[in-house]
Design an enzyme around this catalytic site. Sequence first.
Site, PDB file in Angstrom:
ATOM      1  N   ASP A  96      78.096  25.190  -8.786  1.00  0.00           N
ATOM      2  CA  ASP A  96      76.819  25.641  -9.340  1.00  0.00           C
ATOM      3  C   ASP A  96      76.900  25.528 -10.858  1.00  0.00           C
ATOM      4  O   ASP A  96      77.956  25.211 -11.414  1.00  0.00           O
ATOM      5  CB  ASP A  96      76.479  27.051  -8.858  1.00  0.00           C
ATOM      6  CG  ASP A  96      77.448  28.095  -9.371  1.00  0.00           C
ATOM      7  OD1 ASP A  96      78.321  27.764 -10.194  1.00  0.00           O
ATOM      8  OD2 ASP A  96      77.334  29.253  -8.941  1.00  0.00           O
ATOM      9  N   ASP A 270      74.601  27.242   1.076  1.00  0.00           N
ATOM     10  CA  ASP A 270      75.800  28.010   0.720  1.00  0.00           C
ATOM     11  C   ASP A 270      75.408  29.467   0.734  1.00  0.00           C
ATOM     12  O   ASP A 270      74.246  29.806   0.496  1.00  0.00           O
ATOM     13  CB  ASP A 270      76.309  27.667  -0.680  1.00  0.00           C
ATOM     14  CG  ASP A 270      75.504  28.379  -1.755  1.00  0.00           C
ATOM     15  OD1 ASP A 270      74.353  27.950  -2.008  1.00  0.00           O
ATOM     16  OD2 ASP A 270      75.978  29.399  -2.286  1.00  0.00           O
ATOM     17  N   CYS A 308      83.947  31.094  20.855  1.00  0.00           N
ATOM     18  CA  CYS A 308      84.533  30.670  19.576  1.00  0.00           C
ATOM     19  C   CYS A 308      86.004  30.333  19.760  1.00  0.00           C
ATOM     20  O   CYS A 308      86.733  31.046  20.452  1.00  0.00           O
ATOM     21  CB  CYS A 308      84.364  31.777  18.546  1.00  0.00           C
ATOM     22  SG  CYS A 308      85.075  31.374  16.932  1.00  0.00           S
ATOM     23  N   CYS A 310      88.255  30.105  17.219  1.00  0.00           N
ATOM     24  CA  CYS A 310      89.064  30.506  16.059  1.00  0.00           C
ATOM     25  C   CYS A 310      90.191  31.444  16.486  1.00  0.00           C
ATOM     26  O   CYS A 310      90.155  32.017  17.577  1.00  0.00           O
ATOM     27  CB  CYS A 310      88.174  31.162  15.001  1.00  0.00           C
ATOM     28  SG  CYS A 310      87.985  32.946  15.195  1.00  0.00           S
ATOM     29  N   CYS A 313      89.393  34.984  17.766  1.00  0.00           N
ATOM     30  CA  CYS A 313      88.785  35.070  19.098  1.00  0.00           C
ATOM     31  C   CYS A 313      89.718  34.639  20.222  1.00  0.00           C
ATOM     32  O   CYS A 313      89.570  35.110  21.348  1.00  0.00           O
ATOM     33  CB  CYS A 313      87.511  34.223  19.127  1.00  0.00           C
ATOM     34  SG  CYS A 313      86.227  34.846  18.027  1.00  0.00           S
ATOM     35  N   HIS A 339      86.840  33.781  11.372  1.00  0.00           N
ATOM     36  CA  HIS A 339      85.862  33.750  12.459  1.00  0.00           C
ATOM     37  C   HIS A 339      84.446  33.467  11.943  1.00  0.00           C
ATOM     38  O   HIS A 339      83.738  32.616  12.482  1.00  0.00           O
ATOM     39  CB  HIS A 339      85.845  35.052  13.260  1.00  0.00           C
ATOM     40  CG  HIS A 339      84.626  35.128  14.113  1.00  0.00           C
ATOM     41  ND1 HIS A 339      84.502  34.404  15.283  1.00  0.00           N
ATOM     42  CD2 HIS A 339      83.415  35.726  13.908  1.00  0.00           C
ATOM     43  CE1 HIS A 339      83.285  34.571  15.773  1.00  0.00           C
ATOM     44  NE2 HIS A 339      82.609  35.368  14.962  1.00  0.00           N
TER      45      HIS A 339
END
Length: 382
Positions: A96, A270, A308, A310, A313, A339
Amino acid sequence: MHAPPPLFGHRIAATDGAARAGVLATAHGPVETPVFMPVGTAGTVKAMTADAVRATGARLVLGNTYHLMLRPGAEQVARFGGLHRFMDWPGPILTDSGGFQVMSLAKLRKLDAGGVTFQSHLDGATHRLTPARAIEIQHLLDATITMALDECTPFPASKAEASASMELSMRWAALSRETFVPRPGYALFGIVQGSVYPALRAASAAALTRLGFDGYAVGGLAIGEGQATTFAVLDATVPHLPADRPRYLMGVGTPSDLIGAVARGIDMFDCVMPTRAGRTGRAYTSAGVFNLRNARFATDDRPLDPHCACPACTRHPRGYLHHLFKADEMLGPMLLTWHNLTYYQDLMRGLRAAIVEGRFAAHAAAVRAGWTGQPDAEPEEA
Ligand SMILES: [Zn+2]
């Protein structure tokens, strides 16, 4: 012989209504859109190694000019070969311009026609950010995608205030455009302002299009106006942006916001929401938002989100994640950040696949229904 780096561009692979599935070509590799960028504020996505960020599926991350110019300093990052090497992220990075954080974090800031003078929130030292300096800093950081300096118009603003602020941002956009050093595969984006006023948004989009940017961001939203107004502003803005360039909605948002904005033709996002929420025990899941600190999770042996893949999980029950937060163990924020970023990446990948297959509306409705069992409901605290 090395092949020359690709020119920056956005190839649209499929559309479904206003929603677009595409591929960004950059000097640091391709990125499928719509895309969510994790926020790597000070050269790190908080609580995550770079490998962990990659494992969530993220391919494009955001760095904050304001934080990096104050510490360690843009020249210092350049001595390390730029932000890619400094933070071990060889993939594309968007930075940014610093304008938003100057207005939200810095002390004793003073805006004038040429830029903004402010005191660092870290040590009180005086700094000045101008359009030319914002571009120079992002060049030193080696940002793949550089953002023009703008003034994020405060909300609410009268039409006269919003108009003056937008005109200032358009002058700064022109100065940013003059200073930017083009390189193959690198891009400069302009930022549409104009608060909630459709005529100002259209005028801003037209002014930027005349200057000509590699991509177009919609700024000044998700600052208190509410989702319905955010969407109304997108409806009034997106049709005025060139169809062959990527469109980036800055600082947005919840999973519900992302779905609604993709439906309106936005390609890039974002937000600190998934990372910040992860550090405080809040999980975004296919069944809605969970607060893992809630006592009802203490004895819960189920995975956080059965859909999920990840580590939070697949390796732990909800009861363990609850324990980590109750005991203030740092693994709790690490696992939940992992996650939440995975959930956001999966969400975007699912939206993209649905656009390609021409079933975006049905897919979006099914995702929303999963949050509460009620189609079109907002994700709620479970
Ligand atoms: Zn997970």
